[in-house]
Design a protein around this motif. Structure first.
Motif, PDB file in Angstrom:
ATOM      1  N   VAL A  61     -26.073   8.631  39.070  1.00  0.00           N
ATOM      2  CA  VAL A  61     -25.612   9.325  38.394  1.00  0.00           C
ATOM      3  C   VAL A  61     -25.985  11.346  38.465  1.00  0.00           C
ATOM      4  O   VAL A  61     -25.059  12.027  37.470  1.00  0.00           O
ATOM      5  CB  VAL A  61     -26.284   8.842  36.436  1.00  0.00           C
ATOM      6  N   GLY A  62     -26.840  11.248  38.755  1.00  0.00           N
ATOM      7  CA  GLY A  62     -27.403  12.474  39.105  1.00  0.00           C
ATOM      8  C   GLY A  62     -26.663  13.961  39.645  1.00  0.00           C
ATOM      9  O   GLY A  62     -27.211  15.150  40.095  1.00  0.00           O
ATOM     10  N   LEU A  63     -25.368  12.906  41.034  1.00  0.00           N
ATOM     11  CA  LEU A  63     -25.102  13.387  41.653  1.00  0.00           C
ATOM     12  C   LEU A  63     -23.524  14.454  41.460  1.00  0.00           C
ATOM     13  O   LEU A  63     -23.447  15.106  41.885  1.00  0.00           O
ATOM     14  CB  LEU A  63     -24.672  12.338  43.014  1.00  0.00           C
ATOM     15  N   VAL A  64     -23.394  14.291  39.808  1.00  0.00           N
ATOM     16  CA  VAL A  64     -22.603  15.292  39.956  1.00  0.00           C
ATOM     17  C   VAL A  64     -22.860  16.725  39.058  1.00  0.00           C
ATOM     18  O   VAL A  64     -22.175  17.034  39.040  1.00  0.00           O
ATOM     19  CB  VAL A  64     -21.583  14.356  38.587  1.00  0.00           C
ATOM     20  N   VAL A  65     -24.246  16.496  39.008  1.00  0.00           N
ATOM     21  CA  VAL A  65     -24.999  17.948  38.859  1.00  0.00           C
ATOM     22  C   VAL A  65     -25.026  18.996  39.785  1.00  0.00           C
ATOM     23  O   VAL A  65     -24.488  19.932  38.661  1.00  0.00           O
ATOM     24  CB  VAL A  65     -26.477  17.497  38.365  1.00  0.00           C
ATOM     25  N   PRO A  66     -24.566  19.340  40.577  1.00  0.00           N
ATOM     26  CA  PRO A  66     -24.306  20.710  41.296  1.00  0.00           C
ATOM     27  C   PRO A  66     -23.000  20.384  40.770  1.00  0.00           C
ATOM     28  O   PRO A  66     -22.756  21.985  40.430  1.00  0.00           O
ATOM     29  CB  PRO A  66     -24.279  19.955  42.626  1.00  0.00           C
ATOM     30  N   HIS A  67     -21.953  19.444  41.002  1.00  0.00           N
ATOM     31  CA  HIS A  67     -20.878  20.431  39.921  1.00  0.00           C
ATOM     32  C   HIS A  67     -20.734  20.878  39.003  1.00  0.00           C
ATOM     33  O   HIS A  67     -20.069  21.830  39.015  1.00  0.00           O
ATOM     34  CB  HIS A  67     -20.006  19.083  40.900  1.00  0.00           C
ATOM     35  N   LEU A  68     -21.567  20.313  38.376  1.00  0.00           N
ATOM     36  CA  LEU A  68     -21.542  20.528  37.120  1.00  0.00           C
ATOM     37  C   LEU A  68     -22.241  22.178  36.796  1.00  0.00           C
ATOM     38  O   LEU A  68     -21.887  23.406  36.004  1.00  0.00           O
ATOM     39  CB  LEU A  68     -22.217  19.807  36.141  1.00  0.00           C
ATOM     40  N   LEU A  69     -23.235  22.461  37.231  1.00  0.00           N
ATOM     41  CA  LEU A  69     -24.207  23.771  37.831  1.00  0.00           C
ATOM     42  C   LEU A  69     -22.932  24.649  38.696  1.00  0.00           C
ATOM     43  O   LEU A  69     -23.552  26.256  38.227  1.00  0.00           O
ATOM     44  CB  LEU A  69     -25.577  23.570  38.390  1.00  0.00           C
ATOM     45  N   ARG A  70     -22.805  24.848  39.460  1.00  0.00           N
ATOM     46  CA  ARG A  70     -21.467  25.588  40.290  1.00  0.00           C
ATOM     47  C   ARG A  70     -21.323  26.668  39.577  1.00  0.00           C
ATOM     48  O   ARG A  70     -21.278  27.994  39.842  1.00  0.00           O
ATOM     49  CB  ARG A  70     -20.937  25.016  40.664  1.00  0.00           C
ATOM     50  N   PRO A  71     -20.253  26.288  37.930  1.00  0.00           N
ATOM     51  CA  PRO A  71     -20.581  28.219  36.860  1.00  0.00           C
ATOM     52  C   PRO A  71     -21.660  28.831  36.854  1.00  0.00           C
ATOM     53  O   PRO A  71     -21.044  29.708  36.907  1.00  0.00           O
ATOM     54  CB  PRO A  71     -19.420  27.074  36.173  1.00  0.00           C
ATOM     55  N   LEU A  72     -22.546  28.118  36.879  1.00  0.00           N
ATOM     56  CA  LEU A  72     -23.657  29.020  36.408  1.00  0.00           C
ATOM     57  C   LEU A  72     -24.528  29.666  37.224  1.00  0.00           C
ATOM     58  O   LEU A  72     -25.302  30.765  37.279  1.00  0.00           O
ATOM     59  CB  LEU A  72     -24.433  27.586  35.376  1.00  0.00           C
ATOM     60  N   TYR A  73     -24.513  28.570  38.062  1.00  0.00           N
ATOM     61  CA  TYR A  73     -25.735  29.220  39.637  1.00  0.00           C
ATOM     62  C   TYR A  73     -24.826  29.906  40.671  1.00  0.00           C
ATOM     63  O   TYR A  73     -25.416  30.198  41.348  1.00  0.00           O
ATOM     64  CB  TYR A  73     -25.886  28.855  39.329  1.00  0.00           C
ATOM     65  N   GLY A  74     -23.662  29.855  40.538  1.00  0.00           N
ATOM     66  CA  GLY A  74     -22.551  30.330  41.761  1.00  0.00           C
ATOM     67  C   GLY A  74     -22.366  29.188  42.659  1.00  0.00           C
ATOM     68  O   GLY A  74     -22.879  27.926  42.580  1.00  0.00           O
ATOM     69  N   TYR A  75     -21.623  29.291  43.881  1.00  0.00           N
ATOM     70  CA  TYR A  75     -21.011  28.482  44.906  1.00  0.00           C
ATOM     71  C   TYR A  75     -21.857  28.560  46.040  1.00  0.00           C
ATOM     72  O   TYR A  75     -21.949  28.391  46.957  1.00  0.00           O
ATOM     73  CB  TYR A  75     -19.377  28.895  44.697  1.00  0.00           C
ATOM     74  N   ALA A  76     -22.911  29.496  46.365  1.00  0.00           N
ATOM     75  CA  ALA A  76     -24.001  29.110  47.286  1.00  0.00           C
ATOM     76  C   ALA A  76     -24.674  28.057  47.156  1.00  0.00           C
ATOM     77  O   ALA A  76     -25.318  28.128  46.166  1.00  0.00           O
ATOM     78  CB  ALA A  76     -24.834  30.402  47.037  1.00  0.00           C
ATOM     79  N   PRO A  77     -24.425  26.974  48.157  1.00  0.00           N
ATOM     80  CA  PRO A  77     -25.265  25.713  48.159  1.00  0.00           C
ATOM     81  C   PRO A  77     -27.162  25.857  48.324  1.00  0.00           C
ATOM     82  O   PRO A  77     -27.782  25.468  47.137  1.00  0.00           O
ATOM     83  CB  PRO A  77     -25.295  25.134  49.568  1.00  0.00           C
ATOM     84  N   LEU A  82     -32.440  23.641  43.818  1.00  0.00           N
ATOM     85  CA  LEU A  82     -33.953  23.669  43.000  1.00  0.00           C
ATOM     86  C   LEU A  82     -32.997  22.980  41.754  1.00  0.00           C
ATOM     87  O   LEU A  82     -33.646  22.502  41.172  1.00  0.00           O
ATOM     88  CB  LEU A  82     -34.839  24.492  42.747  1.00  0.00           C
ATOM     89  N   PRO A  83     -32.270  23.536  40.986  1.00  0.00           N
ATOM     90  CA  PRO A  83     -31.289  23.861  39.720  1.00  0.00           C
ATOM     91  C   PRO A  83     -30.536  22.542  39.331  1.00  0.00           C
ATOM     92  O   PRO A  83     -31.498  21.539  38.283  1.00  0.00           O
ATOM     93  CB  PRO A  83     -30.398  24.604  39.236  1.00  0.00           C
ATOM     94  N   SER A  84     -29.786  21.330  40.606  1.00  0.00           N
ATOM     95  CA  SER A  84     -29.809  20.777  40.795  1.00  0.00           C
ATOM     96  C   SER A  84     -30.796  19.224  40.861  1.00  0.00           C
ATOM     97  O   SER A  84     -30.091  18.529  39.789  1.00  0.00           O
ATOM     98  CB  SER A  84     -28.519  20.350  41.875  1.00  0.00           C
ATOM     99  N   ALA A  85     -31.918  19.837  41.004  1.00  0.00           N
ATOM    100  CA  ALA A  85     -32.830  18.053  41.046  1.00  0.00           C
ATOM    101  C   ALA A  85     -33.383  18.497  39.982  1.00  0.00           C
ATOM    102  O   ALA A  85     -33.242  17.885  39.206  1.00  0.00           O
ATOM    103  CB  ALA A  85     -33.946  19.220  42.074  1.00  0.00           C
ATOM    104  N   VAL A  86     -33.666  19.677  38.802  1.00  0.00           N
ATOM    105  CA  VAL A  86     -34.043  19.886  37.712  1.00  0.00           C
ATOM    106  C   VAL A  86     -33.015  18.907  36.935  1.00  0.00           C
ATOM    107  O   VAL A  86     -33.074  18.560  36.216  1.00  0.00           O
ATOM    108  CB  VAL A  86     -34.619  21.148  37.225  1.00  0.00           C
ATOM    109  N   GLY A  87     -31.769  19.580  36.959  1.00  0.00           N
ATOM    110  CA  GLY A  87     -30.756  19.975  35.996  1.00  0.00           C
ATOM    111  C   GLY A  87     -30.336  18.137  35.667  1.00  0.00           C
ATOM    112  O   GLY A  87     -29.931  16.723  35.103  1.00  0.00           O
ATOM    113  N   GLY A  88     -30.336  17.012  37.715  1.00  0.00           N
ATOM    114  CA  GLY A  88     -30.481  15.866  37.664  1.00  0.00           C
ATOM    115  C   GLY A  88     -31.046  14.544  37.110  1.00  0.00           C
ATOM    116  O   GLY A  88     -30.963  14.017  36.538  1.00  0.00           O
TER     117      GLY A  88
END
Length: 96
Positions: A61-77, A82-88
């Motif tokens: 379920v947490g695999l969608v988190v990076p796609h949700l966070l891109r508008p907030l943290y930018g598009y640089a992988p 770290l935000p994806s790990a915490v957000g997931g």
């Protein structure tokens, strides 16, 4: 093991950022594309496999988190690791 996978991905963060420009551009910046692929696959496999082994299939379920966070943290992988790990983790806890 999740930490090791995240460390491998964090180690590749700058190369991931360069790869967003395309393989040819990244290679011209001195990035070894073949080695980068191995690091990315190893990091993702370690982190996802260990998290799934520990928490079960709900981790996907947490695999969608990076796609949700891109508008907030930018598009640089590199900035999303770290935000994806915490957000997931937060999404899985909230879902539970």
């Amino acid at each position: 093991m999740v930490g090791i996978g995240l460390a491998v991905l964090a180690w590749a963060a700058r190369a991931l950022d360069a790869l967003t420009l395309g393989e040819e551009a990244a290679q011209s910046l001195g990035i070894d594309i073949a080695a980068l692929r191995v690091r990315i696959i190893a990091g993702v496999a370690l982190a996802t496999g260990a998290a799934t082994a520990a928490a079960g299939a709900v981790v996907f379920v947490g695999l969608v988190v990076p796609h949700l966070l891109r508008p907030l943290y930018g598009y640089a992988p590199g900035r999303l690791i770290l935000p994806s790990a915490v957000g997931g983790a937060a999404l899985v806890v909230a879902a539970d």
